[in-house]
Design an enzyme around this catalytic site. Structure first.
Site, short mmCIF file in Angstrom:
data_model
loop_
_atom_site.label_atom_id
_atom_site.label_comp_id
_atom_site.label_asym_id
_atom_site.label_seq_id
_atom_site.Cartn_x
_atom_site.Cartn_y
_atom_site.Cartn_z
N LYS B 77 0.85 -1.15 -0.09
CA LYS B 77 -0.01 0.03 -0.15
C LYS B 77 1.56 0.87 0.35
O LYS B 77 1.54 1.33 0.42
CB LYS B 77 -1.42 0.36 1.35
CG LYS B 77 -1.94 1.42 0.74
CD LYS B 77 -3.10 1.18 2.63
CE LYS B 77 -4.14 2.11 1.59
NZ LYS B 77 -4.97 1.78 3.67
N SER B 158 -10.16 1.17 2.72
CA SER B 158 -9.10 2.82 1.91
C SER B 158 -8.04 1.38 1.30
O SER B 158 -7.47 2.29 0.10
CB SER B 158 -8.21 3.07 3.23
OG SER B 158 -7.53 3.13 3.84
N SER B 182 -10.03 -0.37 7.26
CA SER B 182 -9.56 0.28 5.56
C SER B 182 -8.81 -1.17 5.22
O SER B 182 -8.67 -1.44 3.53
CB SER B 182 -8.89 0.84 5.74
OG SER B 182 -9.71 2.22 5.44
#
Lengths: 484, 490
Positions: B77, B158, B182
């Site tokens: 990420k 996210s 997330s």
């Protein structure tokens, strides 16, 4: 009772509270491993944490905590076994994180007290409100480029202790005495070098005025005053400014001001309306700081003798005057020096030598006691030579001068320069007799009752012996011989 | 054999047996990245670095000193700082920011031999539940509705890029971060396993902060076993993070061998929501049945403060974010938009650099910390937070695990909720409570919705009891036997 200032209409009392920021001697910064030395190349002592790079996290420096606790103990304060670091949020280019990590609701040290010594020989207790740990900001340099500002982050993140007093001071003298005492304590325990010039100690000065006995007036805060002289001047100016406003029938606005030493005035920095909302909240990157009582106890047991206790001891054990004792304990090194010389010697005599010759030479040569060429041991030996009548006090001053210049021992100098005093009464008597015989007129004067004229004979004998005759013996002999 | 269909465990065994090389495995995934480029999974691709690391891994393996993830290609990420590779947090404000340091969690993975294929797309500063707030554009979910295949769906957020990349077979596993759901919510939307460890289990050092008291790194994988393998390498004490807990990391993969006979699984009644889609209820019921069949004891429990978790979260997280994001000021790194004075430079830079959702949360956070509002919002939220944590502590007296749905719906259509922040925030309703209490939780794909989209079930465990969490997840995985593959997979 503080001093009373007279305005054109009224009498006024000044009320002063101080926030002293002391840079902690902790090796590294409060939350990073970068060093915190003064005077390095700009931005050469900056870690990723200090520059607030993304993803960086603070880790508390244990030495900073230890020094804060020791300082708290040294000002007789409550140590809070649980304290919390909080973020104080505001934007400024020399504050990379956009917040300062400080302590807000739960500081590491609570209420305490400091005894101050006033110039008139009196004393006063000044309350401590709290002491907390916080990060220093970096430095903005606005004068290096016509349109740009430069930022030096060397100071960013350095450990500061903010020591907040109660509004217990009522004159510039008291404020200065308070800072001087705090500085002395900090230097005793080695928590701060107390160097105001380099900014390792600076004060925010809160000043208000009131008619004697009234409730507290509105205060103004004068930020970042960095010398004792400026503290005094800023307070005096600010008190006068406020009195003038009040006597004109106006009111004081609570505001933050700056002291300008060039013009000797304080100027508005920001008004209450412009005051920041700092949005304090506990820093989620740090856990609450929990201390063990045993840790605090150990630090307490380990504190050196502090100036007030030492002063009492000097008065009680050595019989010094309070004034002399205060002077000798102000710096730890001086107190240590005195202790070491005074052992088995006349304390008053030792005190005079230290505050007189030694201090005089240090000041003249701009040296610290640590740098002095005459050690405690050497000064002790010199004083011994006076005590056992080997040299006179006057000769001793010359010997001290030579010791200072050459670093030699008193004994060496006295030996090699033949300065040993003549204590043999017979030898002195021959000289005395000779001078009396050569100066019958002066001798008659003394015999005639002008006892002052005997001084002239003493001078002649000392000159003839190059100062080596024992002045006491000379006096005695002369008095005997010139008796009518 | 399709290399990109292998799980990490399978690939590891084949690599160890010499059946395949890391270079082959990595090349296969690079081709998969090309094939799925329309999904916008990555912000930065690091294919060349990946190939050279894969070569090193193959050499390393010859010496017999391979790490536990030696040669396994993964995604990271873009919230993690990676040495020499841009870390943007999917924000314009960090344009061009290339760290010269490596986050602790990624360093742990590289030390274990993992190969980085690229930095995955995400919601800006991890703020979002649909991966639509990214400055680099939205991620498309590789799953499509059976009856409306042309409609583009969100992957959740996210960690949307990470979850979608794992589902699309472009990476074998991916690193995500979870603040209020997330990792788990996108895992549910994309039909993969998403795991949030106990707060303090993984170091946050080098992970760009959103809400410091909640942020935690975790793995996204296709199987529970892979999740255990990855977490074992990521986790561990780090003195550089003061909130990281100094506690040993168990062998998670080994914990999967045990069953759940006699384990008490709690079903919190407050998670039954009015108007909850029927298929979410039924998959939850299904999960209860699976546990019973596996010999677990299912217990009804009550977590009375659950309904306060979401509003509380949306005070605490923005408050911390408003302060954490103050450092993006145009002074030291990222973009700077000049102005006539300092104040204007700040305003221009932050207005231009932050997207709408980030600005909204900074404003909420600033508001709730302001003088006069602090007590009513932030302080009260903290008090409620302790009550939420106390609810969980109470429940551990009677149960060992909690079973809930992961999200209140399957993946939704891109753009559908972008103008309705409250509807968007409701996505996190089941994941936020465990976050507020710092508990480990995992989402496991449990079945498909009526229109063919994956649905996840969430398990929550006691602090630092990731072993039992993995065991429970293994039971769900085994029973669900979820083998479907998204239509847009490589």
């Amino acid at each position: 009772m503080g001093e009373i200032l007279k305005g054109t209409k009224d009498e006024w009392e000044v009320v002063i509270g101080l926030e002293v920021h002391a840079q902690v001697l902790a090796g590294s910064k409060l939350f990073s491993g970068a060093t915190a030395e003064f005077g390095a190349e700009p931005n050469s002592q900056v870690s990723f944490v200090d520059a607030a790079m993304p993803g960086m996290l603070p880790v508390l420096n244990e030495e900073s905590v230890r020094q804060a606790v020791r300082t708290g103990l040294a000002v007789n304060a409550i140590i809070n076994l649980r304290s919390v670091f909080a973020r104080k949020n505001y934007f400024y280019p020399d504050l990379p994180q956009g917040y300062q990590i400080s302590q807000y609701e739960l500081p590491i040290v609570g209420e305490g007290a400091v005894e101050i010594d006033l110039p008139d020989g009196g004393g006063k207790t000044i309350g401590i409100e709290r002491l907390h740990l916080e990060q220093d900001a970096g430095k903005s340099l606005h004068d290096l480029h016509p349109t740009k500002s430069y930022i030096d982050l060397n100071r960013s993140g350095v450990t500061l202790m903010e020591i907040v007093s109660k509004p217990d001071m009522s004159s510039a003298d008291e404020a200065v005495a308070y800072i001087a005492k705090l500085r002395s304590i900090l230097r005793y325990i080695g928590a701060c070098d107390g160097n105001m010039q380099n900014g390792s100690m600076r004060a925010d000065v809160n000043v208000s005025v009131r008619n004697p006995g009234d409730k507290l007036g509105t205060r103004c805060e004068i930020k970042n005053v960095n010398s004792l002289r400026f503290v005094r001047q800023a307070i005096n100016f600010e008190a006068r400014r406020q009195i003038e406003i009040l006597e004109n029938g106006d009111i004081i606005d609570q505001e933050t001001r700056l002291y300008d030493p060039d013009r000797d005035e304080t100027r508005l920095m920001r008004s209450k309306e412009d005051a920041h909302d700092y949005r304090y909240f506990p820093d989620p990157d740090l856990l609450p700081l929990d201390l063990e009582q045993s840790y605090v106890d150990e630090l307490k047991a380990d504190l050196p003798e502090l100036p007030d206790i030492r002063k009492k001891r000097f008065v009680a054990d050595y019989g010094l005057s309070v004034y002399d004792a205060s002077v000798l304990v102000a710096e730890r090194d001086t107190g240590d020096y005195f202790d070491s010389v005074a052992k088995n010697r006349d304390p008053k005599q030792v005190a005079n030598w230290i505050t007189g010759e030694l201090f005089g030479h240090l000041k003249k040569n701009d040296l610290t006691l640590k740098e002095a060429p005459v050690s405690a041991k050497k000064l002790g030996e010199l004083i011994d030579l006076i005590t056992n009548n080997t040299i006179s006090g006057r000769t001793a001053k010359e010997v001290f001068e030579k010791m200072w210049r050459t670093g030699s021992d008193a004994n060496e100098i006295v030996e090699s320069e033949g300065l040993k005093q003549i204590t043999d009464a017979g030898a002195i008597e021959i000289i005395v007799d000779k001078i009396i015989a050569e100066n019958p007129k002066n001798a008659d004067e003394v015999r005639g009752g002008n006892s002052k004229a005997i001084g002239w004979f003493v001078g002649q004998v000392m000159q003839a012996t190059a100062g080596k005759a024992n002045p006491k013996a000379v006096n005695e002999l002369l008095r005997n011989k010139l008796k009518d | 054999m399709i290399l990109t269909d292998l799980t990490i465990a399978e690939a590891r065994n084949m690599l160890n047996a010499g059946d395949i090389s890391s270079v082959e495995l990595t090349e296969a995934h690079i081709r998969a990245m090309e094939a799925t480029s329309s999904l916008n999974l990555f912000i930065t691709e690091t294919c060349e670095k990946a190939l050279s690391k894969a070569k090193e891994s193959d050499t390393q393996r010859l010496s017999g000193n391979q790490g536990k993830l030696e040669g396994i290609p993964i995604g990271v990420k873009d919230l993690f700082c990676t040495h020499g590779v841009m870390a943007s947090a999917a924000s314009k404000i960090l344009t061009g920011f290339t760290p010269c340091y490596e986050s602790t969690v990624t360093k742990n993975l590289w030390d274990a031999g993992a190969v980085m294929l690229g930095k995955t797309n995400m919601d800006e500063f991890a703020m979002g539940s649909s991966n639509e707030t990214s400055y680099y554009g939205p991620v498309t979910n590789p799953w499509q509705r059976a009856n409306e295949p042309k409609v583009k769906l969100v992957p959740g957020g996210s960690s949307g890029g990470s979850a979608a990349a794992v589902a699309a077979r472009t990476v074998m596993g991916a690193l995500g971060t979870d603040t209020g759901g997330s990792i788990r919510q996108p895992a549910s939307f994309c039909g993969v396993v998403g795991m949030k460890p106990t707060y303090g289990r993984c170091s946050r050092w080098g992970m760009i902060a959103f809400a410091s008291s909640l942020d935690q790194a975790g793995p996204l994988t296709r199987t529970v076993r892979d999740s255990a393998i990855m977490l074992e390498e990521m986790a561990g004490y780090d003195a550089k993070d003061s909130t990281c807990v100094d506690i040993g990391v168990p062998e998670y993969e080994a914990s999967l061998e045990k069953d759940v006979k006699g384990v008490r699984v709690g079903v919190p009644k407050e998670y039954f929501l009015e108007g909850m889609p029927e298929e979410i209820r039924s998959i939850w019921d299904q999960g209860i049945t699976w546990f019973k069949e596996a010999g677990a004891e299912v217990v009804d429990v009550s977590l009375p403060h659950t309904k306060y978790a979401l509003p509380t979260y949306y005070i605490v997280a923005p408050a911390e974010a408003s302060s954490n994001l103050a450092r993006y000021d145009g002074v030291r790194y990222g973009i700077r938009i000049e102005g006539k004075d300092l104040q204007e430079m700040y305003e221009n830079t932050r207005a231009e650099g932050f997207g709408r959702e980030v600005r909204r949360r900074i404003m909420i956070g600033t508001y709730v910390l302001s003088a006069g509002y602090y007590d009513a919002y932030y302080l009260k939220a903290q008090k409620v937070r302790t009550k939420i944590a106390a609810d969980f502590r109470n429940s551990w007296k009677t149960v060992d695990l909690l079973l809930t749905p992961t999200a209140p719906s399957a993946a939704f259509v891109q753009g559908e909720k972008m103008n309705d922040p409250i509807a968007m925030y409701l996505n996190d309703i089941f994941t936020v409570p465990a976050s507020m209490a710092g508990l480990p939780a995992i989402s496991v794909p449990a079945g498909l919705s009526s229109d063919g989209l994956p649905l996840g079930l969430q398990l929550i465990a006691k602090p630092f009891d990731e072993e039992l969490l993995f065991r429970g997840a293994g039971i769900l995985e085994l029973a669900a036997n979820f083998k479907e593959k998204p239509t847009l997979a490589a």
